[in-house]
Enzyme design. Structure first.
Site, PDB file in Angstrom:
ATOM      1  N   ASN A  86       1.968  21.417 -35.141  1.00 49.48           N
ATOM      2  CA  ASN A  86       2.150  20.559 -33.970  1.00 49.48           C
ATOM      3  C   ASN A  86       1.013  19.543 -33.888  1.00 49.48           C
ATOM      4  O   ASN A  86      -0.142  19.889 -34.121  1.00 49.48           O
ATOM      5  CB  ASN A  86       2.160  21.414 -32.693  1.00 49.48           C
ATOM      6  CG  ASN A  86       3.315  22.399 -32.668  1.00 49.48           C
ATOM      7  OD1 ASN A  86       4.398  22.104 -33.164  1.00 49.48           O
ATOM      8  ND2 ASN A  86       3.086  23.574 -32.099  1.00 49.48           N
ATOM      9  N   GLY A  92       3.351  19.289 -28.977  1.00 51.67           N
ATOM     10  CA  GLY A  92       3.147  20.644 -28.474  1.00 51.67           C
ATOM     11  C   GLY A  92       1.842  21.288 -28.897  1.00 51.67           C
ATOM     12  O   GLY A  92       1.684  22.507 -28.809  1.00 51.67           O
ATOM     13  N   HIS A  99      -3.678  23.758 -37.399  1.00 52.14           N
ATOM     14  CA  HIS A  99      -3.233  25.101 -37.782  1.00 52.14           C
ATOM     15  C   HIS A  99      -1.772  25.047 -38.175  1.00 52.14           C
ATOM     16  O   HIS A  99      -0.985  24.315 -37.595  1.00 52.14           O
ATOM     17  CB  HIS A  99      -3.441  26.094 -36.633  1.00 52.14           C
ATOM     18  CG  HIS A  99      -2.973  25.602 -35.301  1.00 52.14           C
ATOM     19  ND1 HIS A  99      -3.704  24.733 -34.533  1.00 52.14           N
ATOM     20  CD2 HIS A  99      -1.832  25.831 -34.619  1.00 52.14           C
ATOM     21  CE1 HIS A  99      -3.039  24.461 -33.419  1.00 52.14           C
ATOM     22  NE2 HIS A  99      -1.900  25.101 -33.456  1.00 52.14           N
TER      23      HIS A  99
HETATM   24  P1  AMP Z   1      -0.369  25.022 -30.773  1.00 53.21           P
HETATM   25  O1  AMP Z   1       0.310  25.089 -29.443  1.00 53.21           O
HETATM   26  O2  AMP Z   1       0.488  24.499 -31.886  1.00 53.21           O
HETATM   27  O3  AMP Z   1      -1.693  24.280 -30.657  1.00 53.21           O
HETATM   28  O4  AMP Z   1      -0.669  26.514 -31.180  1.00 53.21           O
HETATM   29  C1  AMP Z   1      -1.783  27.230 -30.754  1.00 53.21           C
HETATM   30  C2  AMP Z   1      -1.495  28.678 -31.015  1.00 53.21           C
HETATM   31  O5  AMP Z   1      -2.703  29.387 -30.948  1.00 53.21           O
HETATM   32  C3  AMP Z   1      -0.542  29.317 -29.994  1.00 53.21           C
HETATM   33  O6  AMP Z   1       0.599  29.846 -30.673  1.00 53.21           O
HETATM   34  C4  AMP Z   1      -1.392  30.400 -29.346  1.00 53.21           C
HETATM   35  O7  AMP Z   1      -0.645  31.562 -29.038  1.00 53.21           O
HETATM   36  C5  AMP Z   1      -2.427  30.665 -30.416  1.00 53.21           C
HETATM   37  N1  AMP Z   1      -3.696  31.195 -29.927  1.00 53.21           N
HETATM   38  C6  AMP Z   1      -4.401  30.789 -28.851  1.00 53.21           C
HETATM   39  N2  AMP Z   1      -5.533  31.513 -28.737  1.00 53.21           N
HETATM   40  C7  AMP Z   1      -5.546  32.385 -29.773  1.00 53.21           C
HETATM   41  C8  AMP Z   1      -6.441  33.407 -30.207  1.00 53.21           C
HETATM   42  N3  AMP Z   1      -7.584  33.689 -29.539  1.00 53.21           N
HETATM   43  N4  AMP Z   1      -6.126  34.116 -31.310  1.00 53.21           N
HETATM   44  C9  AMP Z   1      -4.982  33.862 -31.977  1.00 53.21           C
HETATM   45  N5  AMP Z   1      -4.099  32.906 -31.629  1.00 53.21           N
HETATM   46  C10 AMP Z   1      -4.361  32.187 -30.540  1.00 53.21           C
END
Ligand code: AMP
Ligand code: ZN
Length: 113
Positions: A86, A92, A99
Site C-alpha cells: 500500500n 491504505g 512493507h
Molecule cells: P499498511 O496499512 O499497509 O500500512 O499495513 C500496516 C500493517 O502493519 C497492518 O496490517 C497492521 O496490522 C500491521 N502492524 C501494525 N503494528 C504492528 C506490529 N507491532 N507488529 C506487526 N504488525 C503490525
C-alpha cells in the site's frame, strides 16, 4: 526517527519473526486479515514506494523472493496467495516504512476494497 517498523528491526518492539538477514526481516502481522498474513520489510528505512530509487531495486526484489520462500514454508504456495504493498493514504498505507503484505489461507476477492 519514530518509526514502528524500525523499532521492530532494532528489536525494541517484539515481533513474531519468520525470517531475517542483513537486508530484510519478515514477521507476522499483528492484526491478521487472513489465516496467513505476514509482512516483509527492508531493514533500511524507506517511507513509501514513492521514495524508491534504482539503488533500491535489489532489496525490493528480495522482499518478493523472501515472501515466496516463506509462503512455500507455510504451505500456501500451491493454493495461492496475495501480495500487496500500500502506498500513501489512498492506497491504505498506515505504517510509513514500506512493507509487503502476504495474505493466504483463504480465497481472495477481486477487485480489492
Ligand atoms: P499498511 O496499512 O499497509 O500500512 O499495513 C500496516 C500493517 O502493519 C497492518 O496490517 C497492521 O496490522 C500491521 N502492524 C501494525 N503494528 C504492528 C506490529 N507491532 N507488529 C506487526 N504488525 C503490525
Ligand atoms: Zn522505518
Amino acid at each position: 526517527m519514530d518509526c514502528l517498523f524500525c523499532k521492530i528491526v532494532k528489536g525494541d518492539i517484539p515481533a513474531n519473526v519468520l525470517f531475517e538477514d542483513d537486508d530484510v526481516i519478515a514477521f507476522e502481522d499483528i492484526m491478521p486479515k487472513a489465516p496467513t498474513h505476514f509482512l516483509v520489510i527492508p531493514k533500511r528505512h524507506i517511507s513509501t514506494l514513492n521514495d524508491l530509487t534504482d539503488e533500491d531495486a535489489p532489496v525490493v526484489g528480495k522482499l518478493q523472493t523472501t515472501a515466496a520462500k516463506i509462503a512455500k514454508q507455510k504451505g500456501i504456495s500451491d493454493a495461492g496467495y496475495r501480495v500487496v504493498m500500500n502506498c500513501n493514504e489512498m492506497g491504505g498505507q498506515t505504517v510509513y516504512h514500506i512493507h509487503m503484505h502476504v495474505l493466504g489461507g483463504r480465497a481472495m476477492t477481486w477487485p480489492p476494497g
